[in-house]
Design a protein around this motif. Structure first.
Motif, mmCIF file in Angstrom:
data_model
loop_
_atom_site.group_PDB
_atom_site.id
_atom_site.type_symbol
_atom_site.label_atom_id
_atom_site.label_comp_id
_atom_site.label_asym_id
_atom_site.label_seq_id
_atom_site.Cartn_x
_atom_site.Cartn_y
_atom_site.Cartn_z
ATOM 1 N N LYS A 116 0.837 -1.203 0.000
ATOM 2 C CA LYS A 116 0.000 0.000 0.000
ATOM 3 C C LYS A 116 0.874 1.256 0.000
ATOM 4 N N LEU A 117 1.922 1.233 0.812
ATOM 5 C CA LEU A 117 2.828 2.381 0.858
ATOM 6 C C LEU A 117 3.567 2.537 -0.469
ATOM 7 N N ALA A 118 3.919 1.412 -1.083
ATOM 8 C CA ALA A 118 4.577 1.474 -2.394
ATOM 9 C C ALA A 118 3.660 2.120 -3.429
ATOM 10 N N ALA A 119 2.372 1.785 -3.367
ATOM 11 C CA ALA A 119 1.417 2.374 -4.307
ATOM 12 C C ALA A 119 1.330 3.884 -4.117
ATOM 13 N N GLU A 120 1.361 4.341 -2.868
ATOM 14 C CA GLU A 120 1.342 5.780 -2.596
ATOM 15 C C GLU A 120 2.589 6.460 -3.164
ATOM 16 N N VAL A 121 3.727 5.843 -2.936
ATOM 17 C CA VAL A 121 4.979 6.440 -3.402
ATOM 18 C C VAL A 121 5.004 6.524 -4.928
ATOM 19 N N HIS A 122 4.516 5.482 -5.585
ATOM 20 C CA HIS A 122 4.529 5.461 -7.048
ATOM 21 C C HIS A 122 3.434 6.340 -7.650
ATOM 22 N N GLY A 123 2.487 6.782 -6.837
ATOM 23 C CA GLY A 123 1.510 7.748 -7.309
ATOM 24 C C GLY A 123 0.260 7.178 -7.935
ATOM 25 N N TRP A 124 0.075 5.848 -7.871
ATOM 26 C CA TRP A 124 -1.131 5.295 -8.471
ATOM 27 C C TRP A 124 -2.118 4.721 -7.452
#
Length: 506
Positions: A311-319
């Motif tokens: 979930k945090l990775a998705a936030e960082v990647h912007g999608w």
């Protein structure tokens, strides 16, 4: 690393697991740890069935099993036996392994992913704004500052991150004081078992403890007799105290020859009200502490990290879908609250008075009933976790998908292997072309595999952490609009969102 996207504070199992998930997802992460090297203390000793499944989803279970001391059949609730075989799992046992070996395995994974672990650095100040978090750390070369888009405190029950943010850590003080130690001993007559067994825990306060070999001639010794209840948590642990408890446990023929490490602990339980504070999040013992009853602590932290990482990775990647990151708190806070509750209940069953002895007898009888035993076994093992997820009702929704054997156009496979790369997974047993068309906008973020029957549904969308985010009933092709909504929530927006995803801190 001077330009991390996520700063992870703490190199215990929770922090290392989180960093591994971030690294797998292509996020630049760094782990900051105040200790120069792993402590060498055994600490936690057990991997529960659900955690074994989680590790297998990333290909980490097999190397961990090579390091295990022993597989322990079943589990326990305040020393009362639990049967894990009634649950649909390939791993109906606890894996006996010292925490240090789990950490070493995870550090190897981080090295392979190129995620650095900065040892000897202690965080002393935090500041956050709409775009990121700055951490001031003191290390071997003096003071330095790290800035990332997010920071996660995985730094244990005495979390510096939590203290720097002034986050309340309320709960209940402990009633039972216990000692845990790594010891060596002289056992000329072979009185000490060379294998593990489930602990025999009784409320008789006789000083008898639990002794288990953990390798290299070292034994884990846990005891909580009447003597310990007269002492304070800060009282030094002497060889005489451990020796007396050892003699009570295995008899006078066994002698203590050394203490590698020893610590007092209580059955205190505390939990933060919120796991997210703007761009700072908490996980593992930094977010919750409880008694080690039932062997759930390390597992709770690993699964926090597994829930948060993608979930945090998705936030960082912007999608990420708006609100995705906040589902971490919504899903994991209730799980930890229930662990706090069940460990409190276990502690009550070990308090020596007539009322509690009567209660223990009743609970013991209840756990002799197979269905009652199954309910508690699911709770302790983590196999019964069901997240409250949106979408059409289905028995699989919110539950983890068992590691099924699957037949695909490319041959035999398993759910665990298909989730190894950390992507969402769509399994369909009917109308594969129609389902493929629906998820096509998500490209490589959703791995679509056509399988033969056996899912318990016509189609199942599995999140990167193995939990079912959408399912269509057998015989019903399914609501394609609902599949699209689930894909947006769990696999993200088809176009990137603006980078300013800051949430207020209060």
């Amino acid at each position: 690393m001077t330009n991390p996207q996520v700063i992870v504070i703490g190199a215990g199992p929770t922090g290392l697991m989180l960093a591994a998930e971030l690294g797998l997802a292509g996020v630049r992460a760094v782990v900051v740890e105040r200790l120069l090297q792993r402590s060498g203390q055994s600490k936690a000793l057990g991997i529960q069935p659900r955690s074994a499944e989680v590790l297998e989803l990333r290909g980490l279970l097999e190397p961990l099993m090579d390091q295990a001391v022993q597989l322990v059949p079943g589990g326990h609730f305040a020393g009362l036996r639990l049967d894990f075989t009634t649950w649909d799992t390939r791993h109906p046992y606890m894996i006996g392994i010292p925490q240090g070996r789990v950490e070493a395995l995870l550090e190897e994974r981080l090295a392979a992913l190129g995620v650095p672990v900065l040892r000897g650095y202690e965080v002393t100040a935090l500041a956050q704004d709409d775009d990121g978090v700055e951490a001031t750390v003191h290390g071997p070369d003096g003071e330095t500052r790290l800035r990332g888009r997010y920071l996660v405190g995985c730094d244990g029950g005495r979390s510096t991150v939590r203290e720097l943010l002034g986050i309340d850590f309320s709960g209940l003080d402990g009633r039972l004081l216990s000692v845990v130690a790594d010891i060596t001993l002289d056992d000329p007559d072979g009185a000490v078992s060379a294998t593990w067994s489930l602990p025999v825990m009784t409320p008789d306060r006789t000083g008898k403890g639990y002794l288990a070999p953990i390798g290299d001639g070292v034994h884990r010794f846990l005891f909580y007799g009447a003597e310990q209840q007269t002492l304070s948590r800060d009282t030094p642990i002497s060889e005489a105290e451990v020796g007396r408890a050892l003699h009570h446990t295995v008899g006078p023929g066994v002698e203590l020859t050394g203490i590698h490490w020893a610590s007092r602990f209580t059955d205190a339980s505390r939990q933060v009200e919120r796991y997210r504070h703007g761009r700072v999040l908490l996980a593992g013992d930094a977010a919750h502490i409880h008694s080690p009853m039932g062997g759930q602590g390390l597992n709770l932290g690993l699964q926090d990290a597994f829930n948060l990482g993608w979930k945090l990775a998705a936030e960082v990647h912007g999608w990420a879908h708006p609100g995705l990151l906040d589902t971490y708190h919504a899903e994991r806070h209730p799980v930890a609250a229930r662990v706090l509750a069940n460990t409190r209940a276990q502690a009550v069953l070990l308090v020596h008075d007539e009322e509690n002895l009567a209660l223990r007898d009743i609970v013991s009888d209840l756990l002799g009933v197979p269905e009652a035993n199954r309910i508690v076994a699911g709770m302790i093992s983590g196999l019964d976790i069901r997240y409250d997820l949106p979408g059409p009702s289905h028995p699989l929704l919110g539950r983890h998908l068992p590691d099924l054997d699957l037949e695909t156009p490319d041959g035999s496979d398993r759910v665990a292997r298909l989730l190894r790369d950390g992507r969402a997974l769509l399994l369909t047993s009917v109308a594969p072309a129609a389902f493929a068309e629906v998820v096509a906008p998500w490209g490589t973020r959703v791995h679509h595999v056509s399988v033969t029957a056996g899912l318990g549904a016509d189609a199942v969308l599995v999140r990167p952490d193995g939990y079912v985010g959408w399912a269509a009933a057998v015989g019903v092709t399914g609501d394609m609009a609902a599949l699209g909504a689930a894909s947006r929530l769990w696999a993200g927006m088809t176009t990137s969102r603006p980078r300013n995803d800051h949430q207020p801190t209060s």
